[in-house]
Design an enzyme around this catalytic site. Structure first.
Site, PDB file in Angstrom:
ATOM      1  N   ARG A  63       1.012  -1.260   0.058  1.00 32.25           N
ATOM      2  CA  ARG A  63       0.140  -0.113   0.067  1.00 32.25           C
ATOM      3  C   ARG A  63       1.034   1.266   0.161  1.00 32.25           C
ATOM      4  O   ARG A  63       0.603   2.322  -0.436  1.00 32.25           O
ATOM      5  CB  ARG A  63      -0.854   0.051   1.172  1.00 32.25           C
ATOM      6  CG  ARG A  63      -2.178  -0.704   1.193  1.00 32.25           C
ATOM      7  CD  ARG A  63      -3.159  -0.569   2.372  1.00 32.25           C
ATOM      8  NE  ARG A  63      -3.965  -1.722   2.216  1.00 32.25           N
ATOM      9  CZ  ARG A  63      -5.158  -1.853   1.471  1.00 32.25           C
ATOM     10  NH1 ARG A  63      -5.259  -0.829   0.901  1.00 32.25           N
ATOM     11  NH2 ARG A  63      -5.938  -2.752   1.367  1.00 32.25           N
ATOM     12  N   ASP A 135      -9.401   0.995  -7.665  1.00 26.80           N
ATOM     13  CA  ASP A 135     -10.036   0.412  -6.408  1.00 26.80           C
ATOM     14  C   ASP A 135      -9.904  -0.948  -6.375  1.00 26.80           C
ATOM     15  O   ASP A 135     -10.977  -1.630  -5.842  1.00 26.80           O
ATOM     16  CB  ASP A 135     -11.452   1.071  -6.525  1.00 26.80           C
ATOM     17  CG  ASP A 135     -12.097   0.773  -5.298  1.00 26.80           C
ATOM     18  OD1 ASP A 135     -11.397   0.828  -3.966  1.00 26.80           O
ATOM     19  OD2 ASP A 135     -13.155   0.747  -5.220  1.00 26.80           O
ATOM     20  N   LEU A 159     -10.991  12.984  -2.082  1.00 24.66           N
ATOM     21  CA  LEU A 159     -10.220  13.768  -2.521  1.00 24.66           C
ATOM     22  C   LEU A 159     -10.928  14.876  -3.026  1.00 24.66           C
ATOM     23  O   LEU A 159     -12.140  14.705  -3.713  1.00 24.66           O
ATOM     24  CB  LEU A 159      -9.515  13.182  -3.798  1.00 24.66           C
ATOM     25  CG  LEU A 159      -8.355  14.063  -4.496  1.00 24.66           C
ATOM     26  CD1 LEU A 159      -7.117  13.989  -3.894  1.00 24.66           C
ATOM     27  CD2 LEU A 159      -8.071  13.363  -5.957  1.00 24.66           C
ATOM     28  N   CYS A 192     -14.019  25.346   7.163  1.00 22.28           N
ATOM     29  CA  CYS A 192     -15.544  24.777   6.844  1.00 22.28           C
ATOM     30  C   CYS A 192     -15.490  23.265   7.621  1.00 22.28           C
ATOM     31  O   CYS A 192     -14.388  22.572   7.649  1.00 22.28           O
ATOM     32  CB  CYS A 192     -15.594  24.393   5.458  1.00 22.28           C
ATOM     33  SG  CYS A 192     -17.258  23.567   4.768  1.00 22.28           S
ATOM     34  N   LYS A 224     -21.135  -7.401   6.768  1.00 23.32           N
ATOM     35  CA  LYS A 224     -21.968  -8.708   6.276  1.00 23.32           C
ATOM     36  C   LYS A 224     -22.726  -9.108   7.544  1.00 23.32           C
ATOM     37  O   LYS A 224     -23.783  -9.839   7.297  1.00 23.32           O
ATOM     38  CB  LYS A 224     -20.763  -9.882   6.155  1.00 23.32           C
ATOM     39  CG  LYS A 224     -19.809  -9.701   5.021  1.00 23.32           C
ATOM     40  CD  LYS A 224     -20.495  -8.805   3.482  1.00 23.32           C
ATOM     41  CE  LYS A 224     -19.553  -8.267   2.755  1.00 23.32           C
ATOM     42  NZ  LYS A 224     -20.045  -7.495   1.722  1.00 23.32           N
ATOM     43  N   ASP A 243     -23.984   9.764   0.180  1.00 24.92           N
ATOM     44  CA  ASP A 243     -23.380  10.804  -0.146  1.00 24.92           C
ATOM     45  C   ASP A 243     -23.463  12.021   0.510  1.00 24.92           C
ATOM     46  O   ASP A 243     -23.247  13.147   0.089  1.00 24.92           O
ATOM     47  CB  ASP A 243     -24.299  11.326  -1.789  1.00 24.92           C
ATOM     48  CG  ASP A 243     -23.746  10.194  -2.845  1.00 24.92           C
ATOM     49  OD1 ASP A 243     -22.571   9.533  -2.590  1.00 24.92           O
ATOM     50  OD2 ASP A 243     -24.494  10.038  -3.656  1.00 24.92           O
ATOM     51  N   CYS A 245     -21.766  13.455   2.930  1.00 25.04           N
ATOM     52  CA  CYS A 245     -20.614  14.586   3.077  1.00 25.04           C
ATOM     53  C   CYS A 245     -20.126  14.903   2.086  1.00 25.04           C
ATOM     54  O   CYS A 245     -19.557  15.867   1.925  1.00 25.04           O
ATOM     55  CB  CYS A 245     -19.385  13.724   3.979  1.00 25.04           C
ATOM     56  SG  CYS A 245     -18.698  12.186   2.967  1.00 25.04           S
TER      57      CYS A 245
END
Length: 317
Positions: A63, A135, A159, A192, A224, A243, A245
């Site tokens: 990673r 991904d 991002l 913000c 799960k 969605d 945020c």
């Protein structure tokens, strides 16, 4: 090290082709160890903020270092692909799914474009070794996109891009090709806190830190087991992803509709009322979500999510 002119030419060729294939942005960074991200990732994992996403703890070294994924890697090419819908699905009197899941699974769509870009590189530049990612491997895509100057990682851990907000997929090519790296940009979140204030489950535990195990997307996609009673009534009718945020982020006022037809929603989705979702059969599920990211929950998982959202006050299912 290649001659500067050759490096610039190769970099320009790749960026021009990426835009021709429909990518909204393309940036380059040098393939080396992600020194800044290493301690953050380690701390996040130690705090168990990945919940049941065991794969997040796997391949820790890979990673953080793309050279462990591609031998002699020299460059990471980061790409953004816009998915913001031309038409929003209704939100009144129905259940909600995240915008990225409206249409065809992005893995199919973007992988094909990445392969086309890779084929072009080999055709124009010669023998180049590399791998394409969207991904599906241990790659810290936001970290590389940030390094490549495509945006900054916001307080909601997405991002953010000043020109287009955050409704985009991130993909990478890791190449053994020496390219001209781009410069990162500064953080434009300022003071913000709209995303922190709006998150119904308090998953954004502090600016720039998301406890993945408390996120609605985690509960409705990754988890799960049964969804914990402690969060009942907090989902605001979301049954696949969330969605919130992104919806409250001021930078998303600049989001432009995607031109990719594959991301348009299945026609049946715009007609679905709560009763249609609640009466969903496995046959209809297979038809509507045949090539959709929603397929990942399987029929039983989606039904679990619908029942949990339906019985927000804890009435018997």
């Amino acid at each position: 090290m290649m001659e500067p002119f050759v490096r610039r030419r190769h970099t320009m060729l790749i960026k021009e082709r990426a835009h021709a294939l429909g990518f909204a942005a393309c940036g380059v960074s040098t393939a080396d160890f992600l020194e800044e991200e290493a301690p953050r990732l380690e701390h996040w994992l130690r705090q168990q903020q990945h919940g049941q996403m065991a794969y997040m703890a796997n391949h820790f070294d890979k990673r953080l270092d793309p050279r462990k994924l591609v031998d002699d890697a020299k460059s990471v090419v980061s790409l953004l692909f816009n998915y913001f819908p031309k038409e929003e699905l209704p939100t009144d009197g129905t259940y909600k799914i995240a915008r990225y899941a409206y249409g065809t699974d992005y893995h199919f769509v973007i992988k094909d474009k990445l392969r086309a870009l890779m084929a072009y590189i080999e055709e124009e530049i010669g023998e180049v070794h590399g791998r394409v990612f969207v991904d599906s491997a241990p790659v810290m895509d936001k970290a590389w996109a940030k390094r490549s100057g495509l945006g900054w990682v916001g307080k909601n851990s997405n991002l953010l891009n000043r020109r287009m907000g955050s409704y985009f997929f991130i993909a990478e090519l890791i190449l053994d090709l020496d390219l001209v790296p781009d410069q990162g940009i500064r953080d434009y979140c300022g003071t913000c806190t709209r995303c922190l204030d709006a998150c119904p489950t308090g998953a954004i535990v502090e600016p720039y830190v998301v406890d993945g195990s408390r996120c609605i997307s985690y509960f409705t996609i990754e988890l799960k087991d049964q969804i914990p009673e402690a969060v009942r009534g907090q989902f605001d009718d979301w049954i696949f992803g969330c969605d919130i945020c992104q919806e409250v982020c001021p930078w998303n006022r600049f989001a432009q509709p995607t031109t990719e037809p594959a991301f348009a929603p299945h026609p049946a989705l715009s007609e679905m009322k709560k009763s249609d979702w609640e009466e969903l059969t496995e046959e209809v599920f297979r038809e509507i979500f045949r090539r959709s990211p929603v397929k990942r929950t399987k029929f039983e998982g989606l039904k679990r999510n619908i029942n949990f959202a339906k019985n927000a006050k804890g009435f018997p299912e």
